[in-house]
Design a protein around this motif. Sequence first.
Motif, short mmCIF file in Angstrom:
data_model
loop_
_atom_site.label_atom_id
_atom_site.label_comp_id
_atom_site.label_asym_id
_atom_site.label_seq_id
_atom_site.Cartn_x
_atom_site.Cartn_y
_atom_site.Cartn_z
N LEU A 1 -31.15 -19.41 10.37
CA LEU A 1 -30.75 -19.59 11.77
C LEU A 1 -29.74 -18.55 12.24
N THR A 2 -29.17 -17.80 11.32
CA THR A 2 -28.17 -16.79 11.66
C THR A 2 -28.75 -15.41 11.37
N PRO A 3 -28.09 -14.36 11.85
CA PRO A 3 -28.50 -13.02 11.42
C PRO A 3 -28.30 -12.87 9.91
N ARG A 4 -29.06 -12.00 9.28
CA ARG A 4 -28.97 -11.80 7.83
C ARG A 4 -27.56 -11.41 7.38
N TRP A 5 -26.84 -10.69 8.20
CA TRP A 5 -25.52 -10.18 7.85
C TRP A 5 -24.40 -11.21 8.08
N TRP A 6 -24.72 -12.38 8.56
CA TRP A 6 -23.72 -13.35 9.02
C TRP A 6 -22.69 -13.69 7.95
N MET A 7 -23.11 -14.03 6.76
CA MET A 7 -22.16 -14.43 5.72
C MET A 7 -21.31 -13.25 5.25
N ALA A 8 -21.85 -12.05 5.32
CA ALA A 8 -21.06 -10.86 4.97
C ALA A 8 -19.88 -10.69 5.92
N LEU A 9 -20.03 -11.16 7.13
CA LEU A 9 -18.94 -11.12 8.11
C LEU A 9 -18.03 -12.34 7.97
N ARG A 10 -18.62 -13.51 7.86
CA ARG A 10 -17.86 -14.75 7.90
C ARG A 10 -16.96 -14.97 6.69
N ILE A 11 -17.42 -14.58 5.51
CA ILE A 11 -16.60 -14.83 4.31
C ILE A 11 -15.26 -14.09 4.36
N PRO A 12 -15.24 -12.77 4.61
CA PRO A 12 -13.92 -12.11 4.66
C PRO A 12 -13.07 -12.56 5.84
N LEU A 13 -13.69 -12.81 6.99
CA LEU A 13 -12.89 -13.28 8.13
C LEU A 13 -12.24 -14.62 7.80
N THR A 14 -13.01 -15.52 7.22
CA THR A 14 -12.47 -16.84 6.88
C THR A 14 -11.37 -16.72 5.83
N ALA A 15 -11.54 -15.83 4.87
CA ALA A 15 -10.52 -15.63 3.84
C ALA A 15 -9.19 -15.20 4.46
N VAL A 16 -9.24 -14.28 5.41
CA VAL A 16 -8.01 -13.82 6.06
C VAL A 16 -7.40 -14.95 6.89
N VAL A 17 -8.21 -15.67 7.63
CA VAL A 17 -7.71 -16.77 8.46
C VAL A 17 -7.03 -17.83 7.59
N VAL A 18 -7.69 -18.21 6.51
CA VAL A 18 -7.12 -19.23 5.62
C VAL A 18 -5.81 -18.73 5.00
N ALA A 19 -5.77 -17.48 4.58
CA ALA A 19 -4.54 -16.93 4.01
C ALA A 19 -3.41 -16.93 5.04
N CYS A 20 -3.72 -16.58 6.27
CA CYS A 20 -2.69 -16.56 7.32
C CYS A 20 -2.19 -17.98 7.62
N LEU A 21 -3.10 -18.93 7.72
CA LEU A 21 -2.70 -20.31 7.99
C LEU A 21 -1.91 -20.89 6.82
N ALA A 22 -2.18 -20.40 5.62
CA ALA A 22 -1.44 -20.88 4.44
C ALA A 22 0.04 -20.56 4.55
N VAL A 23 0.39 -19.53 5.31
CA VAL A 23 1.80 -19.19 5.53
C VAL A 23 2.53 -20.39 6.14
N VAL A 24 1.89 -21.08 7.05
CA VAL A 24 2.49 -22.25 7.68
C VAL A 24 2.33 -23.48 6.78
N ALA A 25 1.15 -23.62 6.19
CA ALA A 25 0.88 -24.80 5.36
C ALA A 25 1.81 -24.89 4.17
N LEU A 26 2.21 -23.76 3.62
CA LEU A 26 3.05 -23.73 2.44
C LEU A 26 4.52 -23.55 2.75
N ASP A 27 4.86 -23.56 4.01
CA ASP A 27 6.24 -23.34 4.44
C ASP A 27 7.12 -24.52 4.09
#
Length: 150
Positions: free
Chosen positions: A124-150
């Motif tokens: 249902l997605t373009p073939r390249w979708w997960m290649a984009l989503r995995i690194p973006l999600t990793a960065v977002v989660v790491a950034c939010l962890a700054v607050v979660a672990l504060d």
Amino acid sequence: MKGIPRTPLVLGLAGLLPFLWGVLTRYIPALNDLTLQIAGPRFVAPYILLFYGTIILAFMSGVLWGFAARAEGETGGLGYALSVVPAIWAFLFAGTGPVSTAIYLIFGFLGVLGIDWLFWKNGLTPRWWMALRIPLTAVVVACLAVVALD
């Protein structure tokens, strides 16, 4: 990130800027102070991370809805149902306090990644979708962890 069209790649990376800015203002006091003077408290950590994270999580519901529209029958029905989960999640759990909101957002983004994978696996997605989503999600989660672990 090979094979990802330029426009989605550039827009996806640009979408990380508010998350990264939040981390920078959390760890660089001079940048925090300057941002407070120029733009106000909404543009420093933890606020920018949590508000922007909530907006992007809800935005992902719209993206997923578009993918669900490509499916038919029961798969389409399940796709539509799954596509609204991130927005409902953001609505229910944002504003519960900085640490808990960050934790809920992290789980929300990881959940979206799971839905992304399911949609990708079903074509249902373009073939390249997960290649984009995995690194973006990793960065977002790491950034939010700054607050979660504060």
